[in-house]
Design a protein around this motif. Structure first.
Motif, short mmCIF file in Angstrom:
data_model
loop_
_atom_site.label_atom_id
_atom_site.label_comp_id
_atom_site.label_asym_id
_atom_site.label_seq_id
_atom_site.Cartn_x
_atom_site.Cartn_y
_atom_site.Cartn_z
N ASP A 66 0.85 -1.19 0.00
CA ASP A 66 0.00 0.00 0.00
C ASP A 66 0.89 1.24 0.00
OD1 ASP A 66 0.90 0.44 2.60
OD2 ASP A 66 -1.03 0.05 3.55
N HIS A 67 0.31 2.41 0.18
CA HIS A 67 1.08 3.65 0.05
C HIS A 67 2.05 3.87 1.20
CE1 HIS A 67 -2.34 4.77 2.58
NE2 HIS A 67 -1.63 5.77 3.02
N THR A 101 2.67 -3.37 -9.72
CA THR A 101 3.43 -2.31 -9.07
C THR A 101 2.48 -1.32 -8.38
OG1 THR A 101 3.43 -0.97 -11.08
CG2 THR A 101 5.31 -2.44 -10.73
N THR A 102 3.01 -0.61 -7.43
CA THR A 102 2.28 0.50 -6.80
C THR A 102 3.23 1.70 -6.78
OG1 THR A 102 3.07 -0.05 -4.57
CG2 THR A 102 1.02 -1.11 -5.31
N THR A 103 2.69 2.85 -6.50
CA THR A 103 3.52 4.06 -6.46
C THR A 103 4.63 3.91 -5.44
OG1 THR A 103 1.65 5.42 -7.14
CG2 THR A 103 3.50 6.56 -6.10
#
Length: 294
Positions: A66-67, A101-103
């Motif tokens: 998660d972020h 992918t995530t940020t």
């Protein structure tokens, strides 16, 4: 190779089984404390017990992080957070695997100059995964309708790797299949397949007659205008990654069943989905070992 698997769902049990068969790979798993310690054939540990600078590869859950760097832990009640400085402590040349992918993950791996491998971006993984995805979609369609797929009007949005398999299998079940895309090459392929092509801009002219609408596009394409003219018995199944491409709130107001269904392989066929990941990860790591030994 020293490999750490950190978190994961039922698919990763099969992934672990696959990798433990390779004598060149030494596995440590984190986030599996609810399993029998003798079950996997891999060492169980806590995140703080492992030495990142000795790892050749790290495998994190399919959704990535998660972020804040937290990962999914289905087999543990403990939360696991991978901070950016943890990625910096990994040794040079370490490969980081995830499903998508995530940020946060892009930034963490990029800043640490690590190779990030989002497995679902690979054609082979996506095509293999389309099989359990489509089987799960067929299951959901049967369970949530009172009509047969045969002779029903099915609209599929997107002709990517999943959309292609959806179109083929639903047509094989006798449905009247229309496929929407914004790409002219896709429309040509749909025509070649003997199905009905249409531009996404024309969706509101096709949705009034559809019994089942299946979306694979990760953008808001099933809008209020599309849903407004649909039959009351119609079913929407949205396979796109969260938040999906459907106006679920308006569908509920309209009384049309709209079901988000991302990650179907891990739900309907985790053993097969995990074996797919295991084969591909093993292949990549084996190639990496060969390159190192040259």
């Amino acid at each position: 190779m020293n490999i750490a698997i950190i978190g994961g769902d039922a698919r990763y049990l099969e992934l672990i089984r696959h990798l433990t068969k390779n004598p060149q790979m030494d596995l440590t798993i984190i986030g599996y404390d609810q399993l029998d310690k003798g079950f996997t054939g891999a060492k169980q540990a806590e995140l703080e017990d492992i030495e990142p600078n000795k790892l050749d590869a790290v495998i994190i859950p399919v959704p990535g992080t998660d972020h804040q760097g937290y990962v999914e832990t289905v087999f543990s009640d403990k939360q696991i957070q991978l901070k950016k400085d943890w990625f910096h402590s990994l040794k040079e040349g370490c490969i980081v695997f995830s499903g998508i992918t995530t940020t946060f993950l892009n930034e963490a791996a990029g800043e640490a100059a690590l190779q990030l491998v989002p497995l679902f971006d690979r054609d082979d993984v996506a095509i293999y995964n389309s099989i359990p995805t489509v089987e799960g979609t067929i299951m959901m369609a049967i369970q949530n309708t009172d009509f047969t797929i045969h002779s029903s009007n099915v609209v599929i949005l997107g002709l990517g790797r999943v959309g292609m398999t959806l179109a083929s299998k639903f047509a094989g079940l006798g449905a009247h299949v229309s496929v929407g895309s914004k790409h002219q090459s896709d429309l040509a392929r749909i025509t070649e397949m003997g199905l009905t092509p249409f531009s996404l801009e024309e969706l509101t002219t096709h949705s009034p007659n559809c019994d089942l609408l299946i979306n694979t596009i990760p953008a808001k394409v099933v809008t209020k205008e599309v849903i407004q003219v649909m039959k009351s018995h119609a079913l929407i199944i949205d396979l796109a990654s969260k938040p999906g491409g459907t106006d679920f709130k308006y569908a509920e107001q309209r009384g049309i069943k709209a079901m988000p269904a991302p990650g179907l392989p891990g739900i309907v066929a985790p053993k097969t989905a995990g074996a797919i990941l295991g084969r591909v990860v093993s292949q990549i790591l084996t190639e990496h070992i060969s390159e190192r030994s040259r």
